[in-house]
Design a protein around this motif. Structure first.
Motif, PDB file in Angstrom:
ATOM      1  N   HIS B 351      56.952  28.788  51.995  1.00  0.00           N
ATOM      2  CA  HIS B 351      58.324  28.728  51.346  1.00  0.00           C
ATOM      3  C   HIS B 351      58.320  27.354  50.930  1.00  0.00           C
ATOM      4  O   HIS B 351      57.994  26.268  51.651  1.00  0.00           O
ATOM      5  N   HIS B 353      60.757  25.137  50.653  1.00  0.00           N
ATOM      6  CA  HIS B 353      61.623  24.466  51.652  1.00  0.00           C
ATOM      7  C   HIS B 353      60.814  23.978  52.724  1.00  0.00           C
ATOM      8  O   HIS B 353      60.994  22.785  53.312  1.00  0.00           O
ATOM      9  N   ASP B 354      59.768  24.744  53.320  1.00  0.00           N
ATOM     10  CA  ASP B 354      59.059  24.385  54.480  1.00  0.00           C
ATOM     11  C   ASP B 354      57.866  23.044  53.903  1.00  0.00           C
ATOM     12  O   ASP B 354      57.794  22.196  54.574  1.00  0.00           O
ATOM     13  N   THR B 357      60.314  19.741  53.747  1.00  0.00           N
ATOM     14  CA  THR B 357      60.777  19.368  54.891  1.00  0.00           C
ATOM     15  C   THR B 357      59.585  18.747  55.502  1.00  0.00           C
ATOM     16  O   THR B 357      59.547  17.569  55.975  1.00  0.00           O
ATOM     17  N   ILE B 358      58.457  19.318  55.449  1.00  0.00           N
ATOM     18  CA  ILE B 358      57.160  18.640  56.045  1.00  0.00           C
ATOM     19  C   ILE B 358      56.711  17.278  55.412  1.00  0.00           C
ATOM     20  O   ILE B 358      56.443  16.345  56.218  1.00  0.00           O
ATOM     21  N   HIS B 370      65.113  26.034  43.488  1.00  0.00           N
ATOM     22  CA  HIS B 370      65.003  26.812  41.943  1.00  0.00           C
ATOM     23  C   HIS B 370      65.218  25.808  40.818  1.00  0.00           C
ATOM     24  O   HIS B 370      65.190  26.098  39.772  1.00  0.00           O
ATOM     25  N   PRO B 383      60.635  32.670  44.381  1.00  0.00           N
ATOM     26  CA  PRO B 383      62.384  32.263  44.665  1.00  0.00           C
ATOM     27  C   PRO B 383      62.423  30.701  44.201  1.00  0.00           C
ATOM     28  O   PRO B 383      63.466  30.433  44.062  1.00  0.00           O
ATOM     29  N   MET B 412      48.473  25.018  58.502  1.00  0.00           N
ATOM     30  CA  MET B 412      49.362  25.474  59.371  1.00  0.00           C
ATOM     31  C   MET B 412      50.080  26.807  58.977  1.00  0.00           C
ATOM     32  O   MET B 412      50.570  27.490  60.140  1.00  0.00           O
ATOM     33  N   PHE B 413      50.336  27.259  57.929  1.00  0.00           N
ATOM     34  CA  PHE B 413      51.248  28.284  57.636  1.00  0.00           C
ATOM     35  C   PHE B 413      50.406  29.706  57.411  1.00  0.00           C
ATOM     36  O   PHE B 413      51.070  30.744  56.789  1.00  0.00           O
ATOM     37  N   ALA B 414      49.029  29.269  57.425  1.00  0.00           N
ATOM     38  CA  ALA B 414      48.188  30.635  56.846  1.00  0.00           C
ATOM     39  C   ALA B 414      48.410  31.884  57.527  1.00  0.00           C
ATOM     40  O   ALA B 414      48.731  31.661  58.997  1.00  0.00           O
TER      41      ALA B 414
END
Lengths: 147, 415
Positions: B351, B353-354, B357-358, B370, B383, B412-414
């Motif tokens: 996402h 937003h992640d 932030t990172i 958006h 989104p 990291m998010f995989a």
């Protein structure tokens, strides 16, 4: 505060493989949470019998914090009484807003969300599922938002 | 105070960065890498100093005092208007209205021009690339008047369908409201051609220039637009000040929007006569020091030279697109034929937003969300996006800083 404290392994894991991520036909309570600025949307379902949460699940999309928080919620609340759920809701709320120290014994795995209060703009992501659950318990029909 | 680099000098980003002290601060213990100029540009010392000097030595109300300070304040305010006129190559300062920003400029047109010229069944054409501020005022007008909003479709690449646009124009079309550059995808619209097409039907065109003025030279007479709106804070100027250019004949025919002081010639209970242009549209005490700051911002970009800025930024954007394209899991959102200002992208299923932030933890400021352009997100079935946008002070090293952590984020998010 580093990103690794926010994105702990538990959060990444619950984002990758959200628990209880499914619809529920027999839900006795449900509510919808939407944060339109983020685009986060989740439907939360509860099946409550005799004051005990027999089943809890969710569907939807969102950032890792929001999905992991919802997933952790379902794990935490399954089998608990409605009274317990309300008490946990209040504790999580205080933890996310940094209003009180977390009691790890009480919140267990949910303590991984405690880093969120260091990122004020992300508190709304972590709290969406909890406010949605609260609204479901109160049979409120309007959409919930934490923005 | 550092004087801006003359336009004839070799482009020297390191020198330009010295004009922006904020760029030397740290964020979360890391050097700031600012890649969010499409949201707001940073302000050079010369702009901050111009506002400060005005506030500390010339501050007074404009257009009414007989005392010296008021004359100086009026001179500074009207001097800024003349700078903006020259910047846009407008025919007259009567066509330059100071407003709060692009949003207020568009609301002014929708309320004044819209309410007087647009009625039930009339059509307003907007594009699918618009920011909410060039959609919602027209929806509100449509609700008030019974007018209909028609939308120019776009392709997956983020370019407007020019054929469909031409088909939308008809005898009921009263206005085309069109963005010059898309804030979400970076698409540069062929506004000159689109204005010409509208004018074949004698339809006036409003151009939302919020994302354009800092990146490309704008000549309202060459474009032949009828209205052009922009904000100071996206042009290295202050927030709370912006400009609406309007063709004089149109502005003359339009009723005032807000009533109050400064916009009147005389007031009596038997009737009020309105002031002449541009004051007819500037009710109340304006943002005087904001206008002074905007004037200084115009001086700053003109000294650098819009052509040199455009070349520098095109180079950066090409590099950014090339670097992002090298990473497997990165998907560009929007690959317009001509790009300006910004690049939107996604990393796998992460996402935005992640991502935001990172990157913030690494000192890198981008925009995630958006971008106040939800119809674009809906059209593309996503989104939100992560968006990096550039300004005069950015370097290829900034791009490298942004790109370096992206594969790690993907891993990291995989799922």
């Amino acid at each position: 505060m580093s990103m690794l404290e926010l994105y702990q392994e538990v959060i990444l894991d619950h984002n990758k493989s959200p628990r209880n991520f499914r619809d529920m036909d027999c839900a006795s309570h449900k509510a919808c949470g939407k944060n339109p600025l983020c685009g986060d949307e989740l439907d939360l379902f509860l099946n409550i019998e005799d004051g005990v949460i027999q089943d809890v699940s969710f569907t939807g999309t969102g950032c890792a914090i929001s999905v992991a928080s919802a997933s952790l919620l379902t794990e935490k609340l399954k089998g608990r009484t409605v009274t317990d759920a309300e008490a946990i809701y209040r504790e999580v709320h205080m933890m996310l807003t940094g209003e009180s120290d977390v009691d790890p014994a009480e919140l267990g795995k949910l303590a991984v969300l405690s880093g969120v209060c260091q990122f004020p703009v992300r508190v709304k992501c972590a709290s969406l599922a909890w406010h949605t659950m609260h609204a479901a318990l109160q049979d409120r029909s309007e959409d919930v938002s934490t923005e | 105070m550092n004087a801006p680099v003359p336009a004839t000098a070799v482009w020297d980003t390191a020198r330009i960065q010295q004009d922006f002290p904020i760029l030397s601060r740290e964020v979360h213990g890391k050097p700031l890498v600012y890649l969010d100029s499409a949201a707001t540009t940073q302000r050079p010392v010369s702009v901050v100093e111009a506002v400060r000097k005005f506030d500390l030595t010339h501050n007074a109300n404009v257009h009414r005092g007989v005392h010296l300070l008021s004359q100086e304040a009026t001179q500074a305010y009207e001097g800024a208007r003349e700078k903006v006129r020259r910047f846009l190559n407008a025919a007259s300062v009567r066509e330059i209205l100071f407003v709060r920003g692009t949003t207020e400029a568009i609301n002014l047109v929708s309320n004044s021009f819209g309410t007087s010229k647009i009625g039930a069944g009339d059509e307003i054409v907007v594009s699918s690339l618009e920011h909410h501020s060039n959609i919602v005022p027209w929806q509100m007008l449509a609700e008030r008047t019974g007018a209909v909003l028609r939308v120019i479709p776009m392709s997956d690449s983020g370019d407007l369908d020019q054929e469909a646009y031409r088909e939308l124009l008809n005898a009921r079309t009263r206005l085309v409201a069109l963005t010059h550059i898309s804030n979400a995808l970076g698409t540069v619209n062929p506004v000159r051609e689109m204005i010409a097409a509208a004018h074949e039907h004698e339809i006036p065109v409003l151009v939302d220039g919020a994302q354009a003025v800092a990146h490309t030279a704008v000549d309202v007479r060459e474009l032949d637009c009828d209205f052009y709106a922009f904000s100071g804070h996206k042009l290295y100027g202050p927030t709370g000040i912006g400009v609406l250019y309007g063709r004089e004949a149109l502005l003359e025919a339009m009723p005032p929007w807000q009533g109050g002081g400064d916009m009147i010639a005389s007031v009596s209970f038997s009737g009020t006569t309105y002031n002449e242009l541009p004051y007819k549209f500037e009710a109340g005490t304006p943002n005087i020091s904001g206008a002074v700051g905007l004037g200084a911002a115009v001086d700053y970009v003109e000294a650098l030279g819009l052509e040199a800025i455009a070349a520098h930024e095109a180079d950066l954007l090409d590099y950014l697109v090339a670097q992002l394209s090298k990473i497997d899991c990165v998907r560009l959102i929007g690959e317009p034929a001509v790009r300006g200002g910004a690049v939107s992208f996604l990393i796998g299923d992460v996402h935005p937003h992640d991502i935001g932030t990172i990157l913030d933890c690494e000192g890198i400021a981008i925009r995630a969300g958006h971008h106040c352009a939800q119809p674009i997100m809906e059209r593309l079935g996503i989104p939100a996006t992560a968006r990096a946008s550039v300004g005069v002070y950015n370097t290829k090293a900034d791009i490298d800083s942004l790109v370096a952590p992206l594969p790690q984020i993907a891993e990291m998010f995989a799922r």
